[in-house]
Design a protein around this motif. Sequence first.
Motif, PDB file in Angstrom:
ATOM      1  N   LEU A  33       0.804  -1.215   0.000  1.00 30.96           N
ATOM      2  CA  LEU A  33       0.000   0.000   0.000  1.00 30.96           C
ATOM      3  C   LEU A  33       0.843   1.274   0.000  1.00 30.96           C
ATOM      4  O   LEU A  33       0.497   2.261  -0.662  1.00 30.96           O
ATOM      5  N   GLU A  34       1.958   1.255   0.724  1.00 29.13           N
ATOM      6  CA  GLU A  34       2.758   2.465   0.857  1.00 29.13           C
ATOM      7  C   GLU A  34       3.327   2.960  -0.469  1.00 29.13           C
ATOM      8  O   GLU A  34       3.701   4.134  -0.580  1.00 29.13           O
ATOM      9  N   ASN A  35       3.369   2.109  -1.477  1.00 30.30           N
ATOM     10  CA  ASN A  35       3.816   2.561  -2.797  1.00 30.30           C
ATOM     11  C   ASN A  35       2.806   3.508  -3.451  1.00 30.30           C
ATOM     12  O   ASN A  35       3.135   4.166  -4.448  1.00 30.30           O
TER      13      ASN A  35
ATOM     14  N   ARG B 111       5.367   8.809   2.894  1.00 33.39           N
ATOM     15  CA  ARG B 111       6.151   7.584   3.022  1.00 33.39           C
ATOM     16  C   ARG B 111       7.441   7.839   3.798  1.00 33.39           C
ATOM     17  O   ARG B 111       7.877   7.003   4.592  1.00 33.39           O
ATOM     18  N   CYS B 112       8.037   8.993   3.584  1.00 29.74           N
ATOM     19  CA  CYS B 112       9.303   9.307   4.244  1.00 29.74           C
ATOM     20  C   CYS B 112       9.140   9.479   5.758  1.00 29.74           C
ATOM     21  O   CYS B 112      10.121   9.366   6.505  1.00 29.74           O
TER      22      CYS B 112
ATOM     23  N   ASN C 267      13.265  -1.770   3.244  1.00 26.91           N
ATOM     24  CA  ASN C 267      11.923  -1.451   3.700  1.00 26.91           C
ATOM     25  C   ASN C 267      10.917  -2.233   2.857  1.00 26.91           C
ATOM     26  O   ASN C 267      11.221  -2.605   1.717  1.00 26.91           O
ATOM     27  N   PRO C 268       9.735  -2.507   3.389  1.00 29.35           N
ATOM     28  CA  PRO C 268       8.796  -3.407   2.711  1.00 29.35           C
ATOM     29  C   PRO C 268       8.253  -2.889   1.391  1.00 29.35           C
ATOM     30  O   PRO C 268       7.773  -3.691   0.580  1.00 29.35           O
ATOM     31  N   TRP C 269       8.292  -1.582   1.168  1.00 23.30           N
ATOM     32  CA  TRP C 269       7.728  -1.076  -0.093  1.00 23.30           C
ATOM     33  C   TRP C 269       8.761  -0.993  -1.211  1.00 23.30           C
ATOM     34  O   TRP C 269       8.433  -0.624  -2.330  1.00 23.30           O
ATOM     35  N   SER C 270       9.994  -1.346  -0.935  1.00 20.65           N
ATOM     36  CA  SER C 270      10.997  -1.393  -1.999  1.00 20.65           C
ATOM     37  C   SER C 270      10.912  -2.737  -2.715  1.00 20.65           C
ATOM     38  O   SER C 270      10.361  -3.705  -2.193  1.00 20.65           O
ATOM     39  N   ARG C 271      11.446  -2.787  -3.917  1.00 20.10           N
ATOM     40  CA  ARG C 271      11.449  -4.022  -4.702  1.00 20.10           C
ATOM     41  C   ARG C 271      12.883  -4.450  -4.977  1.00 20.10           C
ATOM     42  O   ARG C 271      13.804  -3.622  -4.941  1.00 20.10           O
TER      43      ARG C 271
ATOM     44  N   HIS D 267       8.627  -7.773  -4.654  1.00 12.12           N
ATOM     45  CA  HIS D 267       8.735  -7.631  -3.208  1.00 12.12           C
ATOM     46  C   HIS D 267       9.342  -8.908  -2.640  1.00 12.12           C
ATOM     47  O   HIS D 267       9.179  -9.995  -3.202  1.00 12.12           O
ATOM     48  N   SER D 268      10.028  -8.788  -1.528  1.00 12.27           N
ATOM     49  CA  SER D 268      10.762  -9.920  -0.991  1.00 12.27           C
ATOM     50  C   SER D 268      10.681  -9.931   0.529  1.00 12.27           C
ATOM     51  O   SER D 268      10.311  -8.941   1.169  1.00 12.27           O
ATOM     52  N   PHE D 269      11.035 -11.069   1.101  1.00 10.06           N
ATOM     53  CA  PHE D 269      11.192 -11.138   2.546  1.00 10.06           C
ATOM     54  C   PHE D 269      12.339 -10.217   2.963  1.00 10.06           C
ATOM     55  O   PHE D 269      13.268  -9.977   2.186  1.00 10.06           O
ATOM     56  N   PRO D 270      12.306  -9.707   4.181  1.00  4.04           N
ATOM     57  CA  PRO D 270      13.412  -8.847   4.620  1.00  4.04           C
ATOM     58  C   PRO D 270      14.719  -9.615   4.720  1.00  4.04           C
ATOM     59  O   PRO D 270      14.741 -10.734   5.239  1.00  4.04           O
TER      60      PRO D 270
END
Length: 368
Positions: free
Chosen positions: A40-42, A49-50, A234-238, A244-247
């Motif tokens: 969602l944050e994308n 977001r920042c 961060n979760p919204w990065s690819r 998207h990936s696990f941390p």
Amino acid sequence: MNSSSVTLLASGNSLGAYIPAMHLNTYLQDRGVRTDVYVLENLYHEEIRCKINSTKKAFHADFSVALMGHKMAKPVDSSLNEAEVQLLLDAWIRDGVSHFAVFTGFWLPVLERYKAIAPSSLDFQLIRLDVCDTPSFKVHRSLYPDYDNVWLYEPSRLYPNYYIASNEKEVLPYAQRDGRILIHGGGWGIGTYASTIAELRQCGYLLDVIVYDPSEVEEDDGSTRYFGTEASWNPWSRDAQGRHSFPPMNQYVREDGILRAIPLRDYSAYTSLMRNCTAIISKPGGATLNDSLSYGIPFVMLEPFGHHELQNSNYWESCGFGIRFAEWKALDYSEQHLEEIYRRLLEQRSKINHLGRKTHAAENSSYV
């Protein structure tokens, strides 16, 4: 659900609404299902977001601030960038997207807009990871009854309906585990978890501590291990492939004041830690309830974060799957009691299906 593809809608605001989505994503992909994950944050304005990381730091530093922020939850509509939302809706229309698994209620206004323009029938499953409404669903009580709400836990029945993991691997027998206790504060590192570390260390327990920040890592004592998410993620990065990936997770070791970060091979190395531990100590978030059930881990529960976590705690205790930290302490940190909890978890886990069998009725009848 139709077996063609599944679109998973997650949020990076809380790893509790992100990690289960990634587990389901992995499970479905391993069964040949096409999936897409959206965070969602994308869709947020960049300046909104920042601010997320600074909010997380404030919540981590002061649990009372986190509790206050929880009470002030509101719809995120004003945070959404209209141009990004329109691009997403156009893409879904173009691709004929029709099957959704939704992990946070904050997506509902976007889904309402899609329902109004989509030409085909739609299948939405709202994945409810807590015993009652979390803030993201509470603020949309007028909308969510029109959707298929899939509850993992129903208070009226003292047994869970489903679990979510990357696979259907059997629970590791308790006698084969390495005797370590996993301690964490959820994705935001909040709650009273840090105060339990010294106490349990003095009792001789071997601990695996998930830190929010590497500065929390203490000098190596030969028995306490520290892990944490790579700070740059961060979760919204690819990733490099646009997914998207696990941390990415690190093990941290501080020796003679010098901190080293040792990358774990992948996220499955972290889930192996969980499968091997004899208990989890954390606040009673829905994703941690799922970990407890998925891997058969007794849950020693700390102070809840908000009303929904209080209800989670009451439910897990009523099921016999967990115990409040103060009560476990009163039992002199009984290992026998933890093993009794494990046996109840193992019995329940053997009776229920992975949520993926409902989310995607695969063509192979063995997964229906």
